[in-house]
Design a protein around this motif. Structure first.
Motif, PDB file in Angstrom:
ATOM      1  N   ILE A  97       6.448   0.527 -10.165  1.00 31.69           N
ATOM      2  CA  ILE A  97       6.777   1.854 -10.699  1.00 31.69           C
ATOM      3  C   ILE A  97       8.245   1.962 -11.104  1.00 31.69           C
ATOM      4  CG2 ILE A  97       4.930   3.038  -9.459  1.00 31.69           C
ATOM      5  CD1 ILE A  97       6.898   3.823  -7.315  1.00 31.69           C
ATOM      6  N   ASP A  98       8.915   0.806 -11.205  1.00 30.31           N
ATOM      7  CA  ASP A  98      10.306   0.765 -11.661  1.00 30.31           C
ATOM      8  C   ASP A  98      11.203   1.678 -10.826  1.00 30.31           C
ATOM      9  OD1 ASP A  98      12.306  -0.251 -13.304  1.00 30.31           O
ATOM     10  OD2 ASP A  98      12.180   1.436 -14.689  1.00 30.31           O
ATOM     11  N   THR A 156       9.599  11.814  -0.822  1.00 32.20           N
ATOM     12  CA  THR A 156      10.617  10.770  -0.867  1.00 32.20           C
ATOM     13  C   THR A 156      10.092   9.559  -1.624  1.00 32.20           C
ATOM     14  OG1 THR A 156      12.237   9.544   0.472  1.00 32.20           O
ATOM     15  CG2 THR A 156       9.969   9.616   1.298  1.00 32.20           C
ATOM     16  N   THR A 157      10.929   8.552  -1.776  1.00 29.19           N
ATOM     17  CA  THR A 157      10.549   7.376  -2.556  1.00 29.19           C
ATOM     18  C   THR A 157       9.856   6.338  -1.685  1.00 29.19           C
ATOM     19  OG1 THR A 157      12.654   6.222  -2.164  1.00 29.19           O
ATOM     20  CG2 THR A 157      12.543   7.731  -4.055  1.00 29.19           C
ATOM     21  N   VAL A 158       9.161   5.421  -2.329  1.00 27.09           N
ATOM     22  CA  VAL A 158       8.460   4.354  -1.610  1.00 27.09           C
ATOM     23  C   VAL A 158       9.444   3.467  -0.860  1.00 27.09           C
ATOM     24  CG1 VAL A 158       7.095   2.246  -1.928  1.00 27.09           C
ATOM     25  CG2 VAL A 158       6.483   4.329  -3.164  1.00 27.09           C
ATOM     26  N   THR A 184       0.805  -1.234   0.000  1.00 20.99           N
ATOM     27  CA  THR A 184       0.000   0.000   0.000  1.00 20.99           C
ATOM     28  C   THR A 184       0.830   1.272   0.000  1.00 20.99           C
ATOM     29  OG1 THR A 184      -0.244  -0.233   2.419  1.00 20.99           O
ATOM     30  CG2 THR A 184      -2.058  -1.014   1.036  1.00 20.99           C
ATOM     31  N   PHE A 185       2.153   1.185   0.203  1.00 18.95           N
ATOM     32  CA  PHE A 185       2.984   2.384   0.084  1.00 18.95           C
ATOM     33  C   PHE A 185       2.835   2.993  -1.314  1.00 18.95           C
ATOM     34  CE2 PHE A 185       5.221   1.050   3.915  1.00 18.95           C
ATOM     35  CZ  PHE A 185       5.622   2.254   4.471  1.00 18.95           C
ATOM     36  N   VAL A 186       2.915   2.159  -2.340  1.00 21.02           N
ATOM     37  CA  VAL A 186       2.795   2.642  -3.712  1.00 21.02           C
ATOM     38  C   VAL A 186       1.388   3.169  -3.974  1.00 21.02           C
ATOM     39  CG1 VAL A 186       2.869   1.998  -6.147  1.00 21.02           C
ATOM     40  CG2 VAL A 186       4.580   1.092  -4.565  1.00 21.02           C
ATOM     41  N   ILE A 187       0.381   2.451  -3.485  1.00 24.28           N
ATOM     42  CA  ILE A 187      -1.014   2.843  -3.695  1.00 24.28           C
ATOM     43  C   ILE A 187      -1.291   4.215  -3.087  1.00 24.28           C
ATOM     44  CG2 ILE A 187      -3.415   2.245  -3.162  1.00 24.28           C
ATOM     45  CD1 ILE A 187      -2.582  -0.691  -3.214  1.00 24.28           C
ATOM     46  N   VAL A 188      -0.804   4.420  -1.862  1.00 25.13           N
ATOM     47  CA  VAL A 188      -1.016   5.697  -1.176  1.00 25.13           C
ATOM     48  C   VAL A 188      -0.276   6.820  -1.893  1.00 25.13           C
ATOM     49  CG1 VAL A 188      -0.576   6.990   0.947  1.00 25.13           C
ATOM     50  CG2 VAL A 188      -1.473   4.657   1.077  1.00 25.13           C
ATOM     51  N   ILE A 230      10.124  -4.180  -3.016  1.00 24.26           N
ATOM     52  CA  ILE A 230       9.859  -5.090  -4.137  1.00 24.26           C
ATOM     53  C   ILE A 230       8.695  -4.575  -4.986  1.00 24.26           C
ATOM     54  CG2 ILE A 230       9.072  -7.411  -4.756  1.00 24.26           C
ATOM     55  CD1 ILE A 230      10.560  -8.445  -2.292  1.00 24.26           C
ATOM     56  N   THR A 231       7.631  -4.116  -4.301  1.00 22.98           N
ATOM     57  CA  THR A 231       6.469  -3.573  -5.018  1.00 22.98           C
ATOM     58  C   THR A 231       6.847  -2.348  -5.835  1.00 22.98           C
ATOM     59  OG1 THR A 231       5.011  -4.332  -3.225  1.00 22.98           O
ATOM     60  CG2 THR A 231       4.119  -2.703  -4.759  1.00 22.98           C
TER      61      THR A 231
END
Length: 301
Positions: free
Chosen positions: A262-263, A89-91, A19-23, A256-257
């Motif tokens: 999102i590369d 910042t990044t995920v 959910t880090f990426v989703i948020v 990993i996600t």
């Protein structure tokens, strides 16, 4: 049931990591505090419905409200600063910095609960701190304000773990979780209406964005209501050390996600920092006292 408890906790770590990426995608359209306010309110409605269905409303007593408010304040600090930090910042970095809460717990316990950390916990903390430096100051993009916000959030999560340990025996798990989640919703919503441009962003167009409503539903149900329920239930069948070790997989799943979704890639220094933080988290939770001479094995309650 022990294997099911371990699987449940690993699932929680996976949900929180993903959910880090989703948020991060959702807060491009909806401000972070308002996003959390809506997310946690939806999660509260789910848990409150469970209380109604089970006829457990009486469990919302004065002690539960007091303890839930304290836990909710800690969670609000954690989620608010973590989500704000994701704007800058990044995920991957956010995931591993958040994971430092596992290392912060034994250190803060020394000052709050007067509980001396184990030697491995101290060593693990130093290793994780070194990893944090490599991940932020030495990593790609260097240390930024987003990393600082996420670090504040990690302290909030650490305090939440400490106080949860003290309060869980005094209240029903569902009732206590409901109060703290409602508290997070109220605090984040108030902060959003005071500090964020809600007139412009809280519109039907933004709320109907797939990234927004999808993230709200996924995080409210899976990452909040379901995840906290699974964690509370699973802890009845396993040890606190095993819980911490399994939840330490959260930043790994986040990285990993981010890589596949999102590369997002880490530089060599950042990757080394992640490995050191993960190793430090694991080392801090190894129960070295159980391997010392004279240790008496006691049945876990």
């Amino acid at each position: 049931m022990k294997w099911f408890a371990d699987f449940s906790l690993l699932l929680v770590a996976l949900i929180w990591g993903v959910t880090f990426v989703i948020v991060q995608n959702a807060i491009e359209f909806l401000p972070p505090l308002l996003f959390n306010g809506i997310r946690f309110f939806l999660a509260f409605l789910i848990l409150f419905t469970v209380l109604l269905f089970r006829k457990k409303i009486r469990e919302l007593n004065a002690i539960t409200w007091r303890n839930g408010l304290i836990l909710g304040l800690c969670l609000a600090i954690g989620y608010a600063f973590q989500t704000i930090g994701l704007l800058y910042t990044t995920v991957s970095k956010a995931g591993f910095i958040t994971g430092l809460s596992v290392v912060l717990v034994p250190i803060l316990s020394l000052f709050i609960l007067k509980k001396r950390p184990t030697p491995l916990a101290i060593i693990g903390s130093f290793i994780a701190a070194t990893g944090l430096y490599l991940l932020t100051a030495g990593g790609e993009g260097g240390w930024n304000i987003g990393d600082f916000f996420v670090l504040i959030g990690a302290f909030g999560f650490a305090f939440h773990i400490i106080f949860t340990d003290a309060f869980t025996q005094q209240s029903s798990a569902v009732a206590l979780t409901s109060v703290q989640i409602l508290t997070v919703s109220v605090l984040c919503s108030l902060g959003g209406f005071i500090m964020e441009d809600w007139q412009t962003t809280l519109t039907a167009d933004n709320l109907l964005q797939t990234h927004v409503w999808g993230a709200l539903l996924i995080t409210a149900f899976a990452a909040t209501a379901l995840a906290f329920f699974l964690q509370t239930h699973a802890q009845k069948f396993t040890t606190p050390t095993r819980v911490a070790l399994l939840l330490a997989m959260e930043p790994v799943f986040a990285a990993i996600t981010a890589f596949f979704w999102i590369d997002e890639r880490l530089a060599a220094a950042g990757l080394t920092g992640c490995l050191l933080i993960f190793f430090g988290m694991i080392l801090a939770e190894i129960p070295i006292h159980k391997f010392l001479p004279g240790h008496v094995v006691q049945k876990e309650k």
